[in-house]
Motif scaffolding. Sequence first.
Motif, PDB file in Angstrom:
ATOM      1  N   LEU A   1       0.880  -1.106  -0.201  1.00  0.00           N
ATOM      2  CA  LEU A   1      -0.036   0.223  -0.007  1.00  0.00           C
ATOM      3  C   LEU A   1       0.750   1.269  -0.083  1.00  0.00           C
ATOM      4  O   LEU A   1       1.941   1.453   0.805  1.00  0.00           O
ATOM      5  CB  LEU A   1      -1.059  -0.187   1.196  1.00  0.00           C
TER       6      LEU A   1
ATOM      7  N   LYS B   1       0.452  -2.319  -4.599  1.00  0.00           N
ATOM      8  CA  LYS B   1      -0.682  -3.042  -4.951  1.00  0.00           C
ATOM      9  C   LYS B   1      -1.687  -2.191  -5.095  1.00  0.00           C
ATOM     10  O   LYS B   1      -2.625  -2.564  -5.823  1.00  0.00           O
ATOM     11  CB  LYS B   1      -0.767  -4.203  -4.203  1.00  0.00           C
ATOM     12  N   CYS B   2      -1.768  -1.143  -4.349  1.00  0.00           N
ATOM     13  CA  CYS B   2      -2.811  -0.217  -4.169  1.00  0.00           C
ATOM     14  C   CYS B   2      -2.288   1.248  -3.733  1.00  0.00           C
ATOM     15  O   CYS B   2      -1.282   1.259  -2.961  1.00  0.00           O
ATOM     16  CB  CYS B   2      -3.787  -0.783  -3.260  1.00  0.00           C
TER      17      CYS B   2
ATOM     18  N   SER C   1      -0.756   6.512 -10.852  1.00  0.00           N
ATOM     19  CA  SER C   1      -1.563   5.188 -10.329  1.00  0.00           C
ATOM     20  C   SER C   1      -2.042   4.674 -11.756  1.00  0.00           C
ATOM     21  O   SER C   1      -2.015   3.424 -12.182  1.00  0.00           O
ATOM     22  CB  SER C   1      -2.732   5.476  -9.527  1.00  0.00           C
TER      23      SER C   1
ATOM     24  N   THR D   1      -2.079   0.978 -11.560  1.00  0.00           N
ATOM     25  CA  THR D   1      -2.233   0.454 -10.011  1.00  0.00           C
ATOM     26  C   THR D   1      -3.328   0.845  -9.570  1.00  0.00           C
ATOM     27  O   THR D   1      -3.930   2.111  -9.714  1.00  0.00           O
ATOM     28  CB  THR D   1      -1.157   1.332  -9.293  1.00  0.00           C
ATOM     29  N   PRO D   2      -4.338  -0.111  -8.884  1.00  0.00           N
ATOM     30  CA  PRO D   2      -5.545   0.580  -8.305  1.00  0.00           C
ATOM     31  C   PRO D   2      -5.375   1.594  -7.366  1.00  0.00           C
ATOM     32  O   PRO D   2      -4.409   1.734  -6.617  1.00  0.00           O
ATOM     33  CB  PRO D   2      -6.079  -0.845  -7.406  1.00  0.00           C
ATOM     34  N   CYS D   3      -6.316   2.441  -7.151  1.00  0.00           N
ATOM     35  CA  CYS D   3      -5.992   3.699  -6.659  1.00  0.00           C
ATOM     36  C   CYS D   3      -7.542   4.017  -5.923  1.00  0.00           C
ATOM     37  O   CYS D   3      -8.595   4.223  -6.562  1.00  0.00           O
ATOM     38  CB  CYS D   3      -5.664   4.701  -7.683  1.00  0.00           C
TER      39      CYS D   3
ATOM     40  N   SER E   1     -10.868  -0.066 -11.010  1.00  0.00           N
ATOM     41  CA  SER E   1      -9.734   0.260 -10.046  1.00  0.00           C
ATOM     42  C   SER E   1      -9.456   1.550  -9.594  1.00  0.00           C
ATOM     43  O   SER E   1      -8.434   1.734  -8.936  1.00  0.00           O
ATOM     44  CB  SER E   1      -8.746  -0.272 -11.115  1.00  0.00           C
TER      45      SER E   1
ATOM     46  N   VAL F   1     -10.041   0.534  -0.312  1.00  0.00           N
ATOM     47  CA  VAL F   1      -8.838  -0.116  -0.462  1.00  0.00           C
ATOM     48  C   VAL F   1      -9.037  -1.621  -0.618  1.00  0.00           C
ATOM     49  O   VAL F   1      -8.456  -2.221  -1.736  1.00  0.00           O
ATOM     50  CB  VAL F   1      -7.760   0.134   0.538  1.00  0.00           C
TER      51      VAL F   1
ATOM     52  N   VAL G   1     -10.806  -1.938  -4.351  1.00  0.00           N
ATOM     53  CA  VAL G   1      -9.938  -1.686  -5.501  1.00  0.00           C
ATOM     54  C   VAL G   1      -8.847  -2.439  -5.746  1.00  0.00           C
ATOM     55  O   VAL G   1      -8.495  -2.886  -6.866  1.00  0.00           O
ATOM     56  CB  VAL G   1      -9.591  -0.115  -5.753  1.00  0.00           C
ATOM     57  N   SER G   2      -8.251  -3.016  -4.407  1.00  0.00           N
ATOM     58  CA  SER G   2      -7.444  -3.830  -4.546  1.00  0.00           C
ATOM     59  C   SER G   2      -7.291  -5.133  -5.210  1.00  0.00           C
ATOM     60  O   SER G   2      -6.584  -5.904  -5.856  1.00  0.00           O
ATOM     61  CB  SER G   2      -6.632  -4.144  -3.019  1.00  0.00           C
TER      62      SER G   2
END
Length: 189
Positions: A22, A85-86, A98, A103-105, A128, A144, A147-148
């Motif tokens: 994270l 990862k997020c 992101s 990257t998921p955000c 995401s 988190v 979206v992760s």
Amino acid sequence: AWAPEPVLSLDLAPSAPRDLPLLVCLRQDVEARLNTGHRAAIVDALRSFDSGAVITDTAVSGPRLGFPEYERQLDALCADFARAKCVVTDRLHGLIFSVISRTPCVVIENNNHKIRSTCETWLTGSPSIRLLTDPAPAAVEAAVEQVSSTVAPRAALEGAFAALARLFTDDARSKRYATLLGPDPQEIK
């Protein structure tokens, strides 16, 4: 907005593993919507949620950097976003990094229109990206988690620059722009 931030069209999908669980990138300036206590509560909650959370910022403090140092720091920052990862951010550039690194955000709205406008105009429907307005720490944690588990696609910007292109082609021949652009190449033939 005529067109999205052009950098959103980049694709910096990571080749290295996503080994940062994270990445938290929250403002501490006048554009921050979160006050110091709210920001600290979110950071503490995210550190409890994931002890590997890394706190960073897209702003560099201190003296003005020379280009080589600026480029080195920018590359390192982009690499961190790609390794995550997020991401949790309230900075437009955090959102942009992101998106281009897929990257998921979780995006927290700040005190200007840029984040909301970018999300609502150019990134709607992306599973995401989650936009939150003045969130409680538990809401950030839930976002988190949500979206992760998604796979962040490349930003769907097909046709997004059409309005801007029309501005430079349709209006470019008007008297207003004629002196800047010169004669129409079709008229020279």
